[in-house]
Enzyme design. Sequence first.
Site, PDB file in Angstrom:
ATOM      1  N   ALA A 213       0.844  -1.203   0.000  1.00 49.53           N
ATOM      2  CA  ALA A 213       0.000   0.000   0.000  1.00 49.53           C
ATOM      3  C   ALA A 213       0.874   1.246   0.000  1.00 49.53           C
ATOM      4  O   ALA A 213       2.002   1.215   0.490  1.00 49.53           O
ATOM      5  CB  ALA A 213      -0.879  -0.002   1.245  1.00 49.53           C
TER       6      ALA A 213
ATOM      7  N   GLY B 234       1.027  -5.123   0.942  1.00 48.33           N
ATOM      8  CA  GLY B 234      -0.095  -5.252   0.013  1.00 48.33           C
ATOM      9  C   GLY B 234       0.317  -5.863  -1.320  1.00 48.33           C
ATOM     10  O   GLY B 234      -0.501  -6.494  -2.006  1.00 48.33           O
TER      11      GLY B 234
ATOM     12  N   GLU C  67       0.111  -9.376  -0.759  1.00 45.34           N
ATOM     13  CA  GLU C  67      -1.311  -9.739  -0.611  1.00 45.34           C
ATOM     14  C   GLU C  67      -1.992  -9.827  -1.982  1.00 45.34           C
ATOM     15  O   GLU C  67      -2.831 -10.700  -2.209  1.00 45.34           O
ATOM     16  CB  GLU C  67      -2.015  -8.718   0.295  1.00 45.34           C
TER      17      GLU C  67
ATOM     18  N   GLU D 259       4.055  -5.159   7.541  1.00 47.41           N
ATOM     19  CA  GLU D 259       3.146  -4.146   8.102  1.00 47.41           C
ATOM     20  C   GLU D 259       3.376  -3.918   9.583  1.00 47.41           C
ATOM     21  O   GLU D 259       3.237  -2.793  10.078  1.00 47.41           O
ATOM     22  CB  GLU D 259       1.682  -4.544   7.848  1.00 47.41           C
TER      23      GLU D 259
HETATM   24  C1  LIG Z   1      -8.455   5.381  10.916  1.00 41.16           C
HETATM   25  C2  LIG Z   1      -9.199   4.153  10.512  1.00 41.16           C
HETATM   26  C3  LIG Z   1      -8.699   3.658   9.209  1.00 41.16           C
HETATM   27  C4  LIG Z   1      -9.294   2.348   8.867  1.00 41.16           C
HETATM   28  C5  LIG Z   1      -8.774   1.881   7.557  1.00 41.16           C
HETATM   29  C6  LIG Z   1      -9.133   0.490   7.322  1.00 41.16           C
HETATM   30  C7  LIG Z   1      -8.901   0.043   5.920  1.00 41.16           C
HETATM   31  C8  LIG Z   1      -7.460   0.042   5.523  1.00 41.16           C
HETATM   32  C9  LIG Z   1      -7.207  -0.943   4.433  1.00 41.16           C
HETATM   33  C10 LIG Z   1      -5.756  -0.866   4.133  1.00 41.16           C
HETATM   34  C11 LIG Z   1      -5.290  -2.086   3.510  1.00 41.16           C
HETATM   35  C12 LIG Z   1      -3.795  -1.991   3.394  1.00 41.16           C
HETATM   36  C13 LIG Z   1      -3.227  -3.295   3.641  1.00 41.16           C
HETATM   37  C14 LIG Z   1      -1.718  -3.467   3.446  1.00 41.16           C
HETATM   38  O1  LIG Z   1      -1.460  -4.682   4.096  1.00 41.16           O
HETATM   39  C15 LIG Z   1      -0.884  -2.359   4.032  1.00 41.16           C
HETATM   40  C16 LIG Z   1       0.463  -2.224   3.415  1.00 41.16           C
HETATM   41  O2  LIG Z   1       0.790  -2.731   2.381  1.00 41.16           O
HETATM   42  S1  LIG Z   1       1.525  -1.201   4.269  1.00 41.16           S
HETATM   43  C17 LIG Z   1       2.983  -1.191   3.316  1.00 41.16           C
HETATM   44  C18 LIG Z   1       3.779  -2.406   3.516  1.00 41.16           C
HETATM   45  N1  LIG Z   1       5.028  -2.292   2.825  1.00 41.16           N
HETATM   46  C19 LIG Z   1       6.115  -1.818   3.403  1.00 41.16           C
HETATM   47  O3  LIG Z   1       6.153  -1.513   4.558  1.00 41.16           O
HETATM   48  C20 LIG Z   1       7.323  -1.692   2.507  1.00 41.16           C
HETATM   49  C21 LIG Z   1       7.984  -0.386   2.743  1.00 41.16           C
HETATM   50  N2  LIG Z   1       9.145  -0.228   1.891  1.00 41.16           N
HETATM   51  C22 LIG Z   1      10.333  -0.790   2.175  1.00 41.16           C
HETATM   52  O4  LIG Z   1      10.531  -1.490   3.146  1.00 41.16           O
HETATM   53  C23 LIG Z   1      11.453  -0.468   1.239  1.00 41.16           C
HETATM   54  O5  LIG Z   1      11.067   0.612   0.453  1.00 41.16           O
HETATM   55  C24 LIG Z   1      11.864  -1.658   0.345  1.00 41.16           C
HETATM   56  C25 LIG Z   1      10.665  -2.300  -0.281  1.00 41.16           C
HETATM   57  C26 LIG Z   1      12.639  -2.703   1.176  1.00 41.16           C
HETATM   58  C27 LIG Z   1      12.806  -1.149  -0.770  1.00 41.16           C
HETATM   59  O6  LIG Z   1      13.922  -0.537  -0.181  1.00 41.16           O
HETATM   60  P1  LIG Z   1      14.872   0.403  -1.048  1.00 41.16           P
HETATM   61  O7  LIG Z   1      15.166  -0.258  -2.324  1.00 41.16           O
HETATM   62  O8  LIG Z   1      16.003   0.783  -0.140  1.00 41.16           O
HETATM   63  O9  LIG Z   1      13.992   1.658  -1.412  1.00 41.16           O
HETATM   64  P2  LIG Z   1      13.520   2.836  -0.438  1.00 41.16           P
HETATM   65  O10 LIG Z   1      13.119   2.303   0.861  1.00 41.16           O
HETATM   66  O11 LIG Z   1      14.569   3.895  -0.455  1.00 41.16           O
HETATM   67  O12 LIG Z   1      12.223   3.338  -1.165  1.00 41.16           O
HETATM   68  C28 LIG Z   1      12.303   4.117  -2.349  1.00 41.16           C
HETATM   69  C29 LIG Z   1      11.302   5.238  -2.241  1.00 41.16           C
HETATM   70  O13 LIG Z   1       9.996   4.667  -2.191  1.00 41.16           O
HETATM   71  C30 LIG Z   1       9.312   5.100  -1.018  1.00 41.16           C
HETATM   72  N3  LIG Z   1       8.465   3.993  -0.542  1.00 41.16           N
HETATM   73  C31 LIG Z   1       8.861   2.756  -0.264  1.00 41.16           C
HETATM   74  N4  LIG Z   1       7.815   2.005   0.115  1.00 41.16           N
HETATM   75  C32 LIG Z   1       6.740   2.796   0.058  1.00 41.16           C
HETATM   76  C33 LIG Z   1       5.354   2.598   0.320  1.00 41.16           C
HETATM   77  N5  LIG Z   1       4.856   1.410   0.694  1.00 41.16           N
HETATM   78  N6  LIG Z   1       4.515   3.645   0.173  1.00 41.16           N
HETATM   79  C34 LIG Z   1       4.986   4.849  -0.219  1.00 41.16           C
HETATM   80  N7  LIG Z   1       6.288   5.110  -0.489  1.00 41.16           N
HETATM   81  C35 LIG Z   1       7.153   4.080  -0.364  1.00 41.16           C
HETATM   82  C36 LIG Z   1      10.415   5.457  -0.036  1.00 41.16           C
HETATM   83  O14 LIG Z   1       9.940   6.354   0.923  1.00 41.16           O
HETATM   84  C37 LIG Z   1      11.459   6.049  -0.952  1.00 41.16           C
HETATM   85  O15 LIG Z   1      11.065   7.357  -1.239  1.00 41.16           O
HETATM   86  P3  LIG Z   1      12.173   8.513  -1.362  1.00 41.16           P
HETATM   87  O16 LIG Z   1      12.890   8.532  -0.049  1.00 41.16           O
HETATM   88  O17 LIG Z   1      13.048   8.095  -2.492  1.00 41.16           O
HETATM   89  O18 LIG Z   1      11.372   9.732  -1.613  1.00 41.16           O
END
Ligand SMILES: CCCCCCCCCCCCC[C@H](O)CC(=O)SCCNC(=O)CCNC(=O)[C@H](O)C(C)(C)COP(=O)(O)OP(=O)(O)OC[C@H]1O[C@@H](n2cnc3c(N)ncnc32)[C@H](O)[C@@H]1OP(=O)(O)O
Length: 558
Positions: free
Chosen positions: A60, A100, A103, A123
Site C-alpha cells: 500500500a 499489500g 497480498e 506491516e
Molecule cells: C483510521 C481508521 C482507518 C481504517 C482503515 C481500514 C482500511 C485500511 C485498508 C488498508 C489495507 C492496506 C493493507 C496493506 O497490508 C498495508 C500495506 O501494504 S503497508 C505497506 C507495507 N510495505 C512496506 O512496509 C514496505 C515499505 N518499503 C520498504 O521497506 C522499502 O522501500 C523496500 C521495499 C525494502 C525497498 O527498499 P529500497 O530499495 O532501499 O527503497 P527505499 O526504501 O529507499 O524506497 C524508495 C522510495 O519509495 C518510497 N516507498 C517505499 N515504500 C513505500 C510505500 N509502501 N509507500 C509509499 N512510499 C514508499 C520510499 O519512501 C522512498 O522514497 P524517497 O525517499 O526516495 O522519496
Amino acid sequence: MANYSVRNQVAIISLCSPPVNALSSDVRRGILDSLKKAEQDVKVAAIVICGEGRTFCVGADITEFKSEFKTFPNLFELVDILESSPKPIVAAIHGHAFGGGLEVALACHYRVALSSAKLALPEVKLGILPGAGGTQRLPRLIGIDSSMQWIAFGDEYSAQIAANIGIIDRIFPSNADILESAVQYAQSIIGKSLINRRVSKLPVKDASKVSHIMEKYKQIVGKKSRGAIAPMVCLEAIKHAALLPYVEGMKKERMGIEALMGSDQSKSLIYMFFAERQVRNWTIPGTGINSKNTKPIKVEKVAVIGLGTMGRGIVLSLLKAGIKHVSVMELNKTARENGLLFIKNILEGYAARGTISETQKRSMVDALKPVSNFEMLKDTDLVIEAVFESMSIKKDIFAKLGQVCKPSAVLATNTSALDVDEIAMVTPKPKQVVGMHFFAPAHVMKLLENVRGSKSSPQVIATAMNMGQRMGKVTVLVGNCHGFVGNRMFRHYTVETDFMLEEGAYPEQVDTVLKKFGFAMGRYQVGDLSGNDIGYRMRTKFEMTNKQQPPGAPERER
Ligand SMILES: CCCCCCCCCCCCC[C@H](O)CC(=O)SCCNC(=O)CCNC(=O)[C@H](O)C(C)(C)COP(=O)(O)OP(=O)(O)OC[C@H]1O[C@@H](n2cnc3c(N)ncnc32)[C@H](O)[C@@H]1OP(=O)(O)O
C-alpha cells in the site's frame, strides 16, 4: 498507473508507479480497469500481473493511509475481485513483493518469481497488520505456525524460502526475463481448473494446533517485541484464520487494522520509516554540496583498529556488508584473541540460525586479516579507529596513520564525544578525516552518526555515508560538537534516570521499568555495555563531575 497489453492469449497488467509501484488509489484503479478488459476479451485466456522498473510492488502507498479506505477499490476489495476472476492470474515477482504487494500476489492463482526476489509482510513494522487478506490467506497457504513467524515479525524472505514453504509456484534464475518467463508459465496453465488455486477457499492445515502455536508466539512476541501492540493483534487475526470461515476472518482482520491504523505507535513507526529515508539525503549547510552531487571513494579494503566492544561490532558490520578485506589491528594479545574469538562465535551463531550460509560464513572468516603494524595498512581505502576514548591515544594513532596510509585513504574515528578536528589536525591531510560514531553493540544497533569535521572533504563524507548504508545502518550526518547528536539526546535520558537513583531507586528497578515500556535494554545495562568509565571521562573532561555537590543539585553543577 497500470499498463495493459496482450501477448499470445495472455493479458499483461503491469504496475507502473515509480519508484516502487506502491498501490496508490490510481494503481488500484488501473489494475481493476485492466482486469475488466482482460475478462471481457475472449482472446485472453490467462493474465499476468507484474511490476515495471526495479520491483514488483512494495505494498500500500503509505502516504495515502489516511484516505486509503475512502476510494474504490480499496485494497481489501481489490484482492477479492482478483481472486474471483474466472481467468487464471499469475503474479510475476521480481525485486520486492512486500505488504499489500504480496497480498495481491496471494490473491492471484499462481505466483512465480526470480530467485533474487524478496517477499515479506512487514506491516507490523509500521504498527499495523496486513489488512488486505494477508492474515487470512497466508495461513491457508503455509499454515498458522509459519504465518505467525512471517507476519508478527515482518522479516523479509528469499523467493527460494517462499517456494520451499509453498508461496511461490515456480522460481526462475535471477537473470531471467521475469515477464517473458511468467507469460510462458501462464500459457502452460491455460485450461487448468482454478478450484484449488483460490487461496481463500483452502483449509488451514495446522488449524487444530492453533492454541498451542498461539501460546508459543505470544511468548516469543512478548520477549522480542515488548510493548508493541501490533504483533499481538497480528497473532489474534491469524488465529481467526484457523477458527473462522474466510469472510468472518476478514471481518476480524478489518477490526484489527482499524484499531491499529492511526494509533500513536503506528504514527511513530511511519514517521520513522520516512525519517530514516530522509537522512540519506545529506547536505553541507550553506555550500550546495549534498548527497546528490558528491560521489563516494571506492572502498574495497577496510581496516579496524582496536578489537574491544566497539571494534568487534564494527568488524562484524563490515563483514556482513560483504567487505572482502577487513584488516584488524589490536596490539594487546588477549584483547586480539578474545576479539577474534567473539567475531567467529557470532558468525557461527548466524550460520547456525540460517541468517548466513556456511559458504558466506567461510568467506567472512577469510576476509578477516589480522595485522600487527601500521605499515600493513598502507593500501587500505578506509581505516576505522575504535580504540579507547582517549584524545592522546587517538592522536598518536592518527599521526601514524597519516604517515603510512595512501593519500586517498579515508581515516575515520569512532569517537563518541571527542573533537574530530583536534584528531584530524595531527595528520598531514585533515580533509581525509571524519567521525564514524557507532553505537554498542555495533553489529546490532542500526544507528551510525557520521561526524563532519570542519576540514572533512565532501568525498570523504560521501564515503562514510555510503559505507554506513552498505552496512545497513541508518546513517546520519552530524556536526562536530560535544556529544554530537545521539549522546546529547541520550544525556537527558540518563540525567532523569540518575535522578531516580538519587531518589532511592536501584539501577535494576529503573531498567525493569524501561524494558517493560519497550526499550531493548535498560539505561544501566547500556552503561555497563558501553563502559561507565567512558561517560565518567567525558563528564570529568567537561568539568561536569563535582563530588561536593549534594543530591538533587542541578546536573551541570555535579
Ligand atoms: C483510521 C481508521 C482507518 C481504517 C482503515 C481500514 C482500511 C485500511 C485498508 C488498508 C489495507 C492496506 C493493507 C496493506 O497490508 C498495508 C500495506 O501494504 S503497508 C505497506 C507495507 N510495505 C512496506 O512496509 C514496505 C515499505 N518499503 C520498504 O521497506 C522499502 O522501500 C523496500 C521495499 C525494502 C525497498 O527498499 P529500497 O530499495 O532501499 O527503497 P527505499 O526504501 O529507499 O524506497 C524508495 C522510495 O519509495 C518510497 N516507498 C517505499 N515504500 C513505500 C510505500 N509502501 N509507500 C509509499 N512510499 C514508499 C520510499 O519512501 C522512498 O522514497 P524517497 O525517499 O526516495 O522519496
